[in-house]
Enzyme design. Structure first.
Site, short mmCIF file in Angstrom:
data_model
loop_
_atom_site.label_atom_id
_atom_site.label_comp_id
_atom_site.label_asym_id
_atom_site.label_seq_id
_atom_site.Cartn_x
_atom_site.Cartn_y
_atom_site.Cartn_z
N GLU A 238 9.40 -6.71 -10.26
CA GLU A 238 8.16 -7.47 -10.08
C GLU A 238 8.46 -8.97 -10.25
O GLU A 238 9.15 -9.35 -11.18
CB GLU A 238 7.14 -7.10 -11.15
CG GLU A 238 6.74 -5.64 -11.20
CD GLU A 238 5.74 -5.27 -10.14
OE1 GLU A 238 5.14 -6.18 -9.55
OE2 GLU A 238 5.57 -4.07 -9.90
N HIS B 216 9.35 -3.20 -6.76
CA HIS B 216 8.84 -2.82 -8.09
C HIS B 216 9.94 -2.16 -8.92
O HIS B 216 9.67 -1.23 -9.69
CB HIS B 216 7.68 -1.83 -8.00
CG HIS B 216 6.58 -2.22 -7.07
ND1 HIS B 216 5.60 -3.11 -7.42
CD2 HIS B 216 6.30 -1.85 -5.81
CE1 HIS B 216 4.76 -3.24 -6.40
NE2 HIS B 216 5.17 -2.50 -5.41
N SER C 17 5.98 -5.38 -0.92
CA SER C 17 6.05 -3.97 -1.31
C SER C 17 6.30 -3.05 -0.11
O SER C 17 7.39 -3.07 0.45
CB SER C 17 4.80 -3.57 -2.08
OG SER C 17 4.95 -2.31 -2.68
N ALA C 18 5.32 -2.27 0.32
CA ALA C 18 5.50 -1.40 1.48
C ALA C 18 5.95 -2.21 2.70
O ALA C 18 6.77 -1.75 3.50
CB ALA C 18 4.22 -0.63 1.80
N GLY D 232 0.87 -1.17 0.00
CA GLY D 232 0.00 0.00 0.00
C GLY D 232 0.90 1.22 0.00
O GLY D 232 1.88 1.24 -0.72
#
Lengths: 233, 233
Positions: free
Chosen positions: B188, B152, B115-116, B82
């Site tokens: 990714e 990413h 991710s985050a 997020g």
């Protein structure tokens, strides 16, 4: 209010024609702020060479012994692009935030910003695209206008396989937070001219306006965006 | 050190196969941290449904009366993607940063991040791609590994007319700042498995390592990256 601003989306020294028109009859000397890039000498040389072709003399604030005094004496200010976090931190470290606000809003000297220089002219840097490479004492910025800008605004690429958020999604996430102001997405080639209480979209591309809890709106070049300058939006 | 981490590049709940392999025999119950998204209820439901198909029970930390106590009792932690700034600020607001570090590094419970959730597991969030929509009390993060990650990670598109900085340029700008650690760019589909003092690159894509003042290096899936875990790089 004497405010006179040219806020450009692009990161480099584009918009020369507009810039010339903007600053002519106002000043022949510009104070350049190179804080957004690491190599301030090289950046100032690039800016000085570019502005010379437009007929302007450039002083770089990093070459002056007293940056606050340089701002006090400036006839016009240009803040170039680079990293917005580094730029804002340096502006606070040099105690220039309040001084620039005063000179532009009270004394009416022209302010030009591109990319990071546009971000720091708004309420806050909350809508920069840059990487947070340093930690500024706050995200609150110079506040020459009562809204935020997202420079280099980029439409989603429907063919992309990249799984990160689109620019629009990021700005929508910003507006999930309470009490967040409008965000004007300025695409490459777009710029905002502010003269007192009048704001006009200039350049070759449309701009996209995000308002918390409302639909987003597209504006054509030439649009009157003065309504953004009233605090109660 | 009992450290056992799975740090995924992607923002969503991908990597299920690896995740199952990673956490099996360790726990059947995972404490989920949904702080990176605004709608925590919806995010927890998504995570709960997904993990159920893999055979795990999920408790969401936002549903517990005492988040610190929930971390103290957790058998495994998963932090989803997020907005990294929102996530880190919430972790500090809930006083979870130190507690998660202790549970993972001292007690050896497995940690999964995407991710985050990967960004906050490293030294700092200085190399996130996210928009700084809120102001955390520091960019320093949980520090489960002594380097930074850029999730990413995206190669420059030679056909792009976009004038913003490439991802590589942004990381190079980070390394212009003093005392900045290595940055592992995870594309990714890429993830890093850390077991004690061993680190292995997993997934389907190569990773790109940026070291201050050195050449960047590409690593194939399966590469041993344990050297990143020693503090003196």
């Amino acid at each position: 209010m004497k405010r006179r601003l040219l806020l450009v989306s692009n990161s480099t020294l584009h918009g020369g024609g507009y810039l010339q028109h903007f600053a002519s009859n106002l000043t022949r000397r510009i104070l350049f702020v190179p804080y957004a890039l690491h190599d301030r000498d090289a950046y100032s040389k690039t800016a000085r060479d570019k502005f010379k072709t437009l007929g302007y003399e450039v002083d770089s604030v990093h070459e002056t012994p007293d940056p606050v005094d340089a701002v006090r004496k400036a006839e016009g200010i240009f803040i170039g692009g680079g990293n917005t976090f580094r730029l804002l931190k340096s502006l606070y470290d040099s105690k220039l935030v309040t001084e620039i606000r005063k000179r532009v809003l009270e004394d009416g000297i022209p302010y030009m910003g591109s990319s990071a220089g546009t971000n720091v002219s708004t309420i806050s840097i909350n809508t920069t695209n840059d990487m947070p490479i340093v930690y500024p004492p706050t995200f609150a910025a110079i506040g020459l206008v009562p809204f935020n800008i997202n420079p280099h605004y980029l439409d989603a690429d429907p063919n992309s396989k990249h799984m990160g958020e689109t620019r629009e999604q990021r700005i929508v996430q910003y507006h999930e937070e309470p009490d967040t102001p409008c965000v004007l997405g300025l695409r490459e080639g777009s710029m905002l001219l502010v003269e007192g209480s009048k704001a006009t979209l200039l350049g070759s591309t449309k701009a996209r306006l995000f308002q918390r809890g409302k639909h987003t709106t597209e504006y054509e070049p030439g649009s009157d965006l003065s309504f953004l300058l009233t605090d109660a939006q």
